[in-house]
Every structure is written in C-alpha cells, then in structure tokens.
Design a protein around this motif. Structure first.
Motif, PDB file in Angstrom:
ATOM      1  N   ALA A  44      31.416-122.801   7.478  1.00 24.00           N
ATOM      2  CA  ALA A  44      32.253-122.166   8.504  1.00 24.00           C
ATOM      3  C   ALA A  44      33.687-122.025   7.989  1.00 24.00           C
ATOM      4  CB  ALA A  44      32.228-122.981   9.783  1.00 24.00           C
ATOM      5  N   ARG A  45      34.352-120.979   8.435  1.00 23.98           N
ATOM      6  CA  ARG A  45      35.712-120.723   7.981  1.00 23.98           C
ATOM      7  C   ARG A  45      36.662-120.535   9.158  1.00 23.98           C
ATOM      8  NH1 ARG A  45      33.985-122.732   4.330  1.00 23.98           N
ATOM      9  NH2 ARG A  45      33.734-122.020   2.169  1.00 23.98           N
ATOM     10  N   ALA A  46      37.891-120.990   8.944  1.00 27.17           N
ATOM     11  CA  ALA A  46      38.948-120.844   9.948  1.00 27.17           C
ATOM     12  C   ALA A  46      40.280-120.891   9.231  1.00 27.17           C
ATOM     13  CB  ALA A  46      38.866-121.957  10.989  1.00 27.17           C
ATOM     14  N   TRP A  47      41.321-120.461   9.912  1.00 30.74           N
ATOM     15  CA  TRP A  47      42.657-120.691   9.381  1.00 30.74           C
ATOM     16  C   TRP A  47      43.583-121.110  10.508  1.00 30.74           C
ATOM     17  CZ3 TRP A  47      40.686-115.542   8.540  1.00 30.74           C
ATOM     18  CH2 TRP A  47      41.172-114.568   9.402  1.00 30.74           C
ATOM     19  N   LEU A  48      44.559-121.908  10.130  1.00 27.06           N
ATOM     20  CA  LEU A  48      45.551-122.414  11.077  1.00 27.06           C
ATOM     21  C   LEU A  48      46.912-121.887  10.657  1.00 27.06           C
ATOM     22  CD1 LEU A  48      46.892-124.227  13.208  1.00 27.06           C
ATOM     23  CD2 LEU A  48      46.638-126.143  11.626  1.00 27.06           C
ATOM     24  N   GLN A  49      47.519-121.088  11.504  1.00 26.68           N
ATOM     25  CA  GLN A  49      48.845-120.540  11.229  1.00 26.68           C
ATOM     26  C   GLN A  49      49.887-121.274  12.055  1.00 26.68           C
ATOM     27  OE1 GLN A  49      49.377-116.340  12.057  1.00 26.68           O
ATOM     28  NE2 GLN A  49      51.049-116.194  10.576  1.00 26.68           N
ATOM     29  N   LEU A  50      50.920-121.764  11.382  1.00 26.90           N
ATOM     30  CA  LEU A  50      51.994-122.458  12.080  1.00 26.90           C
ATOM     31  C   LEU A  50      52.792-121.503  12.951  1.00 26.90           C
ATOM     32  CD1 LEU A  50      53.543-124.783   9.320  1.00 26.90           C
ATOM     33  CD2 LEU A  50      51.873-125.388  11.083  1.00 26.90           C
ATOM     34  N   ASP A  51      53.301-122.034  14.032  1.00 27.13           N
ATOM     35  CA  ASP A  51      54.264-121.313  14.859  1.00 27.13           C
ATOM     36  C   ASP A  51      55.639-121.642  14.292  1.00 27.13           C
ATOM     37  OD1 ASP A  51      56.012-120.349  16.790  1.00 27.13           O
ATOM     38  OD2 ASP A  51      54.728-120.941  18.463  1.00 27.13           O
TER      39      ASP A  51
END
Length: 268
Positions: A44-51
C-alpha cells in the motif's frame, strides 16, 4: 483542529486542542478495505504532506535516516456509533466499555485491550515504512490510514520500540488478524481491467505493485464480524462485496479461503 476534554481539579472538563501538522493522501479512499493494522499490506502507498503554516519542511531533516516512522493521527471519519444509552447501563453518550475485535470471532473484550477507533479520545497510532522524504512530503509504504486523515505527530521508529520479550494474548498473534483467506484470484476480465487502469492510478506506477496491493488488502478479509468474517460460506457463488482502492472500485466474491475479484472499474 481536534478538541479533547480533560478533568480539572474541580471535576469539570476542559478542552485540549490539537493542531494537525499535515494530511495523509492514501490509496485507501474509504474505511471499508483499509487494513486494521500498519504494515499488514506493505505494498500500500500513501504520502504525508506537512502543513507549512504549522511546521516548516526543515522539521523533517534527518528523518530520512530511519526506515520506519510512528504516526499519531485523528480518526476523522470515526462515527463512534457504538455508544451506550442510559437504559443500557451507562451514561447517555458514553462509549461502550467492550467491543468485538476481529481476532476474537465475535466475542467481546475491553476497548483498551484493542485498537478500536471508537475510543474516548479518537487518536490513532500506526507504523509505516518511510520510503522517501521529498521536500515537505513523506512517501510511505504499508500505512493503514484512510485518505484525508489529519496527522498530529511523526516520531522515528527505533529498534527497541518492540521488546523481544513482549507478551500478547494468543488472539493477537496472527498477523492476518483472524483472516481465513489464503488466496486471491482474478477473473480474466478483472485482470485485463486492472492492466488498463494502471495509467489512471495515483499511487501505483506499474501493474505488479497495483496487483500486489489489491491482493494484500483482500487477503486480510475486509468483512466485519457482522458480515460473516470467520464464518463458513455456504453459497457456491460466495458472498459478493465491493470496495475501493486508489481510483479503482473492486467487485469480488469471498469464499471460505479464497477471494475472487470479478470486476474492476475506474472511479474518479
């Protein structure tokens, strides 16, 4: 922003506020089908982008030296539907003290002995593989988090986080989370549809990775206990279900030890 309640010395409840540091974009676009634990579907793939209004990308410096990270997040789609009424022996609006974890096959146990999302403070904890740090974004593998989830904190995963002599009950030992599914197959039509859908995928760039993610997800048996999880299927046609991953909608039938994907279509 999530607000929590905390008792004061006077017995009143005060609010604690938490600000999300970023948001998850995930191949799991709905709760149904999302694995119940981290790293059960490593493809599974995901990404987390900072605010960047909250924290600058410089805060990620050095994190690339670690292979995995802990993520603290908010169960933003949590319905908390399992609540007591005053007639059920508890205060109105109070969470049930016991839940039905999949590993117990329908039996109940105290909620704090499980990782149910229906908690007094709906905060989640998971581990994910850190594939890459790309500017203000973490590229993650194996995250069991639904698309759009607000993340509260990131912590590096250390080897001694897991103790070799840790004790857990037997019902928690099985990595497959009580699934009896041993194989996932595809009809020829579903195989062709998956291959044709690859150019439209957001999180997978080739057929092999996309197929592996689908297989790993369905091997976990995404049904709930109420839908027949852990029970034998009497129908020769199996039980038909639907779920989504990335931009795909899957139609599949679940048998006692096999899942057969019968239809795949692209959903925007």
């Amino acid at each position: 922003m999530r607000q929590q309640l905390k008792p004061t010395p006077s017995g009143e409840l005060t609010k604690l506020s938490y600000t999300a540091i970023g948001t998850i974009s995930s191949c799991f676009v709905e709760r149904r089908g999302t694995p119940r634990q981290g790293m059960l579907a490593p493809a599974a793939r995901a990404w987390l982008q900072l605010d960047v209004r909250v924290v600058q990308p410089a805060a990620l410096e050095g994190l690339e030296q670690f292979s995995h990270v802990w993520l603290l997040y908010d169960f933003h789609e949590n319905t908390n539907a399992a609540k007591l009424s005053s007639s059920a022996g508890g205060s109105a609006g109070q969470l049930r003290a016991k839940v039905h974890p999949p590993g117990l096959g329908g039996e109940r146990i105290g909620l704090f002995a499980t990782r149910t999302p229906h908690r007094p403070s709906p905060i989640g904890l998971t581990v994910a593989q850190l594939l890459e740090v790309r500017g203000d974004t973490l590229i993650l593998g194996g995250a069991d988090i639904v698309d759009g989830t607000p993340v509260l904190d990131i912590k590096p995963y250390l080897r001694h986080d897991i103790q070799a002599d840790a004790k857990v009950p037997q019902w928690c030992e099985r990595k497959t989370d009580a699934s009896s599914v041993v194989s996932v197959g595809f009809t020829p039509e579903a195989e062709m549809a998956l291959e044709a859908a690859v150019p439209h995928l957001r999180f997978f760039s080739d057929l092999t990775n996309a197929r592996e993610a689908v297989v790993q997800m369905l091997q976990l048996d995404i049904r709930s206990v109420h839908q027949g999880r852990g029970k034998q299927t009497t129908s020769k046609e199996g039980q038909e279900y639907y779920c989504r991953i990335d931009v795909l909608e899957l139609t599949f039938s679940t048998f006692d030890s096999q899942v057969l994907v019968t239809r795949i279509c692209v959903k925007r």
